[in-house]
Design an enzyme around this catalytic site. Structure first.
Site, PDB file in Angstrom:
ATOM      1  N   ARG A  85       0.835  -1.205   0.000  1.00 55.11           N
ATOM      2  CA  ARG A  85       0.000   0.000   0.000  1.00 55.11           C
ATOM      3  C   ARG A  85       0.865   1.248   0.000  1.00 55.11           C
ATOM      4  NH1 ARG A  85      -5.108   2.131   2.612  1.00 55.11           N
ATOM      5  NH2 ARG A  85      -5.137   4.226   1.744  1.00 55.11           N
ATOM      6  N   ARG A  94      -5.786   2.058  -4.379  1.00 51.04           N
ATOM      7  CA  ARG A  94      -5.014   1.339  -3.368  1.00 51.04           C
ATOM      8  C   ARG A  94      -5.047  -0.155  -3.624  1.00 51.04           C
ATOM      9  NH1 ARG A  94      -9.499   3.875   0.272  1.00 51.04           N
ATOM     10  NH2 ARG A  94      -8.985   5.387  -1.267  1.00 51.04           N
ATOM     11  N   ASP A  97      -6.875  -1.737   1.526  1.00 50.81           N
ATOM     12  CA  ASP A  97      -7.228  -0.781   2.572  1.00 50.81           C
ATOM     13  C   ASP A  97      -7.952  -1.566   3.646  1.00 50.81           C
ATOM     14  OD1 ASP A  97      -7.667   1.691   3.856  1.00 50.81           O
ATOM     15  OD2 ASP A  97      -9.602   1.933   2.885  1.00 50.81           O
ATOM     16  N   ASP A  99      -9.790  -0.902   7.283  1.00 56.05           N
ATOM     17  CA  ASP A  99     -10.271   0.096   8.241  1.00 56.05           C
ATOM     18  C   ASP A  99     -10.982  -0.606   9.382  1.00 56.05           C
ATOM     19  OD1 ASP A  99      -9.485   2.412   6.837  1.00 56.05           O
ATOM     20  OD2 ASP A  99     -11.293   2.356   5.609  1.00 56.05           O
TER      21      ASP A  99
END
Length: 176
Positions: A85, A94, A97, A99
């Site tokens: 990344r 990307r 990712d 989160d």
């Protein structure tokens, strides 16, 4: 040791998107401090924010962990780094990712982490996979059911099922 429940969102739009998700899941699952409990199906979605890029694949997972929220964030960032990344600009393309959407029922705000994720309740590409794995989730910040938040979001039609997963930790996810 206290076991914490966290919900993560995964997204990718560079390279072999399905492989990127599978590799990230395998890396998280190989971490002795993280146990993946539930895996959503995979959804293809149009980009948000910066729209001049390829569509994303998005999914959600539920994990059990003895890690603190900050430690879990460090593990997620480590997976992102290991998979290559690069953060060039906000909302840009990307390879992966990860989160943290929710951590127990906690409200956390630090220099590096905000939980619940500050925009999750506004994004169909986050809520649809998240609600697939747990339709009873309550948004800790205000106590509303997340499925009610999904009803008010515009653009749900931009979230398309890409790969159905009936997922309790099965990682041959992308085998055809």
């Amino acid at each position: 040791m206290k076991i914490n429940k966290a919900y993560l969102s995964l997204g990718t739009n560079i390279g072999d998107r399905g492989d990127n998700l599978q590799r990230a899941l395998k890396m998280m699952d190989s971490d002795k401090d993280v146990q993946i409990e539930r895996v959503s199906s995979i959804y293809e979605t149009e980009p948000v924010g910066y729209t001049e890029q390829a569509p994303f694949l998005n999914m959600a997972v539920c994990v059990a962990t003895g890690l603190s929220a900050e430690e879990l964030l460090d593990r997620c960032l480590g997976v992102e780094r290991e998979l290559g990344r690069v953060r060039e600009f906000k909302w840009g393309p990307r390879i992966i990712d990860l989160d943290i959407l929710l951590y127990n029922h906690d409200n956390i705000e630090s220099e590096t982490l905000i939980i619940p994720h500050p925009r999750m309740h506004e994004r169909a590409f986050v809520l649809i996979p998240l609600l697939e794995i747990d339709s009873t989730i309550i948004f800790p910040a205000d106590g509303t059911l997340l499925k009610e938040a999904l009803c008010s979001i515009q653009g749900k039609e931009g979230v398309r099922l890409w790969k159905q997963i009936n997922g309790d930790g099965e990682f041959g996810l992308f085998e055809n």
